[in-house]
Enzyme design. Structure first.
Site, mmCIF file in Angstrom:
data_model
loop_
_atom_site.group_PDB
_atom_site.id
_atom_site.type_symbol
_atom_site.label_atom_id
_atom_site.label_comp_id
_atom_site.label_asym_id
_atom_site.label_seq_id
_atom_site.Cartn_x
_atom_site.Cartn_y
_atom_site.Cartn_z
ATOM 1 N N CYS A 156 0.850 -1.209 0.000
ATOM 2 C CA CYS A 156 0.000 0.000 0.000
ATOM 3 C C CYS A 156 0.879 1.250 0.000
ATOM 4 C CB CYS A 156 -0.881 -0.024 1.244
ATOM 5 S SG CYS A 156 -1.729 1.519 1.566
ATOM 6 N N CYS A 215 -3.608 7.503 -1.757
ATOM 7 C CA CYS A 215 -4.886 7.589 -2.484
ATOM 8 C C CYS A 215 -6.025 8.083 -1.618
ATOM 9 C CB CYS A 215 -5.267 6.225 -3.038
ATOM 10 S SG CYS A 215 -3.888 5.137 -3.274
ATOM 11 N N THR A 245 -4.356 5.125 7.234
ATOM 12 C CA THR A 245 -3.318 4.750 6.280
ATOM 13 C C THR A 245 -2.350 5.918 6.070
ATOM 14 O OG1 THR A 245 -4.881 3.292 5.193
ATOM 15 C CG2 THR A 245 -2.953 3.940 3.921
ATOM 16 N N GLU A 277 -0.442 1.874 9.050
ATOM 17 C CA GLU A 277 -1.752 2.229 9.613
ATOM 18 C C GLU A 277 -1.519 2.710 11.043
ATOM 19 O OE1 GLU A 277 -4.254 1.783 7.438
ATOM 20 O OE2 GLU A 277 -3.088 0.541 6.059
ATOM 21 N N HIS A 320 -12.995 5.543 -3.085
ATOM 22 C CA HIS A 320 -11.957 4.667 -2.545
ATOM 23 C C HIS A 320 -12.200 3.214 -2.961
ATOM 24 C CE1 HIS A 320 -8.284 4.476 -0.455
ATOM 25 N NE2 HIS A 320 -8.717 3.656 0.502
ATOM 26 N N TYR A 366 -9.424 0.596 -5.232
ATOM 27 C CA TYR A 366 -8.984 -0.781 -5.019
ATOM 28 C C TYR A 366 -8.960 -1.592 -6.321
ATOM 29 C CZ TYR A 366 -8.842 -0.383 0.045
ATOM 30 O OH TYR A 366 -8.493 -0.043 1.321
ATOM 31 N N CYS A 387 -5.028 -0.353 -7.208
ATOM 32 C CA CYS A 387 -3.859 -0.690 -6.371
ATOM 33 C C CYS A 387 -3.758 -2.190 -6.120
ATOM 34 C CB CYS A 387 -3.888 0.091 -5.067
ATOM 35 S SG CYS A 387 -5.004 -0.549 -3.816
ATOM 36 N N GLU A 428 -6.680 -5.441 4.041
ATOM 37 C CA GLU A 428 -7.193 -4.167 3.538
ATOM 38 C C GLU A 428 -8.197 -4.393 2.409
ATOM 39 O OE1 GLU A 428 -4.275 -1.245 2.375
ATOM 40 O OE2 GLU A 428 -5.461 0.232 3.450
HETATM 41 FE FE1 SF4 Z 1 -3.376 1.801 0.003
HETATM 42 FE FE2 SF4 Z 1 -4.751 0.942 -2.108
HETATM 43 FE FE3 SF4 Z 1 -5.962 2.455 -0.251
HETATM 44 FE FE4 SF4 Z 1 -4.110 3.462 -1.949
HETATM 45 S S1 SF4 Z 1 -6.165 2.643 -2.484
HETATM 46 S S2 SF4 Z 1 -4.269 3.857 0.223
HETATM 47 S S3 SF4 Z 1 -2.675 1.768 -2.118
HETATM 48 S S4 SF4 Z 1 -5.105 0.396 0.000
HETATM 49 FE FE FE Z 2 -7.153 1.641 2.014
#
Ligand code: SF4
Ligand code: FE
Length: 491
Positions: A101, A105, A192, A261, A296, A300, A303, A451
């Site tokens: 991660c 984001c 995060t 985190e 968000h 996902y 990422c 996550e």
């Molecule tokens: Fe982390 Fe993915 Fe959330 Fe970005 S979108 S903060 S890489 S878990």
């Molecule tokens: Fe996240």
């Protein structure tokens, strides 16, 4: 400063006032040099460095709708469907490069959600939050900030409203309204990249009622503000980062990069009104929560796909090292992993392509499709990881320490018995096993598996949204029409 490099980003963190950080019983004075924290900083630094790589510049940077300058996409208000899709592409590339991660984001998603919500509040109530927030976004773009999007409160007794909690601090709330600003108390959990941020953008965590008005607060707080304390989250195998030998690096699996985190405490933090973007407008909590969650959940689909690419690469590599890459069942499992991973990517691209322009002028993803995307993300990475563990064999959890490789006597034994395919170095086979351990059980598994389950809302949160947006009435009508069933009124 527009478009910092990774090095400049780290220097900007060092210019902050000292933070109060607790990590494994110690107060950490310099987070940028601590081996556990540093790995997570390296992941964010990539979001800066890739903006300077010619082959990634087009995806990583964009023209600001506010200043006309070229900025890092992580500070951007999306201005087209192409922007939304490029965001997903960007996150996939970063997941591929760090295998974990990269934390930045959440702030990008918060910027876009707060922007469209403040516009709608102003239109309805005659406030001026959107102008304030636009000024804030402009500053974020000019300073190339990492913003911690702070939504999740600890919540205490889930059967009770925020105002009914025995200790109200389990939700961030306003304790005092002054002429020049407000004072807030409370905490945000699972934050995060919190220690690696320049700012926290605090949002309400759920729909609020009249009695909860003090809990309806959206505001920003500098990461080094007085009254902010960080409790660093432990992750499995994190002590391996403290072993700074080359062998320790091998045992880390992914020595360079990590996630982060934290539990962040806000203890009587003063926020001037120019940094307050919601203050008791309960009827807009739903909008901010749903739009942030949708952005968000889209993220996902980028990422986790990038990290999924690393899992697929690890599966093929370890199969090669074990001498079974050509076996048909291995090929089939890798094909299945790819199918699952690309399905997630399809969801990320689809909810972006089906998005729309908001009244505020930025672009929002299709909320139903973004929730479908994230619902799949709560499942498919587990199957992808299962297949990787299947292909790897058990050695990734039974392998002796890499230190045994630095003693010539024990090295001989390890090399004799843990040898794999001809011409493959045993050390490389061990390195790949450790990466697989990291991705599916260790620190990166927090970012890839747990996550995927709970980040951006647990599975049930998506099912509630999917149910709400699924338009079952219309679908019943389609079926009844085809069956030539007359509606009651026609009959
Ligand atoms: Fe982390 Fe993915 Fe959330 Fe970005 S979108 S903060 S890489 S878990
Ligand atoms: Fe996240």
């Amino acid at each position: 400063m527009v478009l910092m490099t990774g090095k400049e980003y780290v220097e900007s963190l060092q210019r902050r006032k000292p933070l109060t950080i607790y990590l494994m019983g110690e107060k950490i004075d310099n987070p940028t040099t601590h081996p556990i924290i540093r790995a997570s900083i390296n992941s964010i630094a990539l979001t800066y460095d890739l903006a300077h790589e010619p082959e990634h510049r087009e995806i990583m940077t964009v023209k600001s709708s506010l200043t006309g300058d070229t900025i890092n996409r992580f500070c951007h208000l999306h201005t087209s469907l192409e922007d939304l899709q490029n965001k997903v592409r960007m996150l996939r590339i970063l997941g591929q490069r760090c295998g974990t991660c990269f934390q930045r984001c959440v702030g990008m998603d918060a910027l876009n959600a707060v922007f469209l919500t403040t516009y709608e509040i102003d239109r309805s109530l005659g406030t001026d939050y959107n102008q304030r927030f636009t000024d804030y976004v402009r500053t974020a773009q000019e300073k190339d900030w990492v913003i911690d999007g702070c939504m999740t409160d600890p919540k205490g007794d889930r059967s009770k409203r925020p105002s009914e909690q025995r200790d109200p601090d389990v939700y961030v709330h306003i304790t005092e309204r002054r002429d020049d600003g407000v004072v807030i108390r409370g905490a945000k959990a699972h934050q995060t990249g919190a220690v690696n941020s320049h700012e926290h953008l605090i949002m309400p965590t759920l729909a609020m009622r009249n009695e909860d008005s003090d809990f309806t607060i959206c505001c920003s707080v500098p990461a080094d503000a007085d009254g902010v304390t960080y409790y660093y989250g432990r992750q499995s195998c994190d002590l391996r980062r403290l072993d700074e030998s080359a062998e320790g690096d091998i045992d880390c699996g992914n020595p360079m990069f990590g996630g982060q985190e934290c539990l962040v405490i806000f203890e009587d933090v003063f926020v001037p009104y120019e940094r307050v973007f919601m203050n008791g407008e309960n009827e807009f909590c739903n909008r901010i929560v749903e739009s942030f969650a949708a952005y968000h959940r889209q993220s996902y689909g980028g990422c986790k796909v990038g990290v999924g690419d690393v899992l697929i690469g690890a599966a093929a590599s370890i199969a090669e090292y074990n001498g079974v890459l050509k076996a048909s069942h291995i090929r089939d499992k890798i094909t299945e992993m790819t199918h699952l991973n690309e399905t997630l990517y399809s969801c990320g691209i689809a909810c972006s392509a089906a998005g729309h322009e908001t009244d505020a002028g930025n672009y929002l993803v299709d909320i139903l499709l973004a929730n479908v995307c994230k619902q799949n993300v709560t499942r498919f990475p587990y199957e992808i990881a299962r297949l990787l563990q299947d292909i790897a064999g058990g050695l990734f959890v039974t392998c002796p320490s890499a230190k045994e490789m630095s003693n010539p006597d024990t090295r001989k034994v390890i090399e004799k018995y843990l040898v794999g395919a001809d011409d493959i170095r045993t050390e490389d086979r061990i390195k790949m096993m450790r990466l697989i351990e990291n991705l599916t059980l260790g620190r990166a598994a927090v970012g890839y598996l747990t996550e995927s389950m709970h980040g951006a809302g647990s599975p049930q949160a998506q099912r509630i949204m999917i149910n709400r947006l699924s338009n079952i009435e219309e679908k019943m009508k389609l079926a009844k029409d085809l069956a030539r069933i007359r509606q009651q009124e026609d009959a």
